[in-house]
Scaffold this active site. Structure first.
Site, PDB file in Angstrom:
ATOM      1  N   CYS A  25       0.816  -1.224   0.000  1.00 43.70           N
ATOM      2  CA  CYS A  25       0.000   0.000   0.000  1.00 43.70           C
ATOM      3  C   CYS A  25       0.846   1.268   0.000  1.00 43.70           C
ATOM      4  O   CYS A  25       0.318   2.366  -0.108  1.00 43.70           O
ATOM      5  CB  CYS A  25      -0.966   0.009   1.181  1.00 43.70           C
ATOM      6  N   HIS A  74     -12.736  10.454  -7.809  1.00 44.59           N
ATOM      7  CA  HIS A  74     -11.788  10.459  -8.928  1.00 44.59           C
ATOM      8  C   HIS A  74     -10.662  11.468  -8.725  1.00 44.59           C
ATOM      9  O   HIS A  74     -10.272  12.186  -9.638  1.00 44.59           O
ATOM     10  CB  HIS A  74     -12.513  10.673 -10.265  1.00 44.59           C
ATOM     11  N   GLU A 114     -12.496   1.280   3.008  1.00 45.72           N
ATOM     12  CA  GLU A 114     -11.685   1.275   1.794  1.00 45.72           C
ATOM     13  C   GLU A 114     -11.785  -0.042   1.045  1.00 45.72           C
ATOM     14  O   GLU A 114     -11.481  -0.116  -0.135  1.00 45.72           O
ATOM     15  CB  GLU A 114     -10.239   1.632   2.085  1.00 45.72           C
TER      16      GLU A 114
END
Length: 124
Positions: A25, A74, A114
């Site tokens: 990550c 986005h 998430e």
């Protein structure tokens, strides 16, 4: 004393990286994020079009939509939020603080997921 907690769910697609993390990550990656904004009240509206409600869910969305449009959906969260390490924990607090500053009445908590199995709820 009676208490009601309502929530408005929201979704957004966004990328981030966790530069301090020791693992994959650390690299740039994205998620289909899921969130909830929680509002708490000890009473319901007694008159008008919102009679019997804590508040209209659409009103919560009006506070949330600018964050989605300008910072979250986005977007690259490391840049748009100003968070160096935008974990779910940091992001839930960031959203809470933005909604509180905008004046969302009776704001109680913000939840961020998430993945479908991992997330965080921030209660100040």
């Amino acid at each position: 004393m009676a208490e009601w907690i309502i929530y408005k769910e929201f979704r957004f697609e966004a990328a981030h990286c966790l530069p301090h993390y020791e693992g994959k990550c650390r690299r740039l990656h994205g998620h289909s994020w899921l969130g909830r904004v929680y509002v708490k009240s000890h009473h319901l509206q007694s008159q008008g079009s919102q009679q019997g409600m804590v508040m209209d869910f659409g009103e919560i969305k009006q506070y949330l939509q600018p964050l989605l449009d300008n910072f979250l959906d986005h977007h690259y969260l490391n840049e748009t939020t100003g968070l160096e390490n935008p974990t779910s924990e940091e992001l839930s607090r960031w959203i809470y603080e933005k909604l509180a500053k905008a004046g969302l009445p009776n704001l109680y908590a913000v939840e961020i997921r998430e993945t479908c199995t991992s997330g965080c709820t921030y209660y100040p």
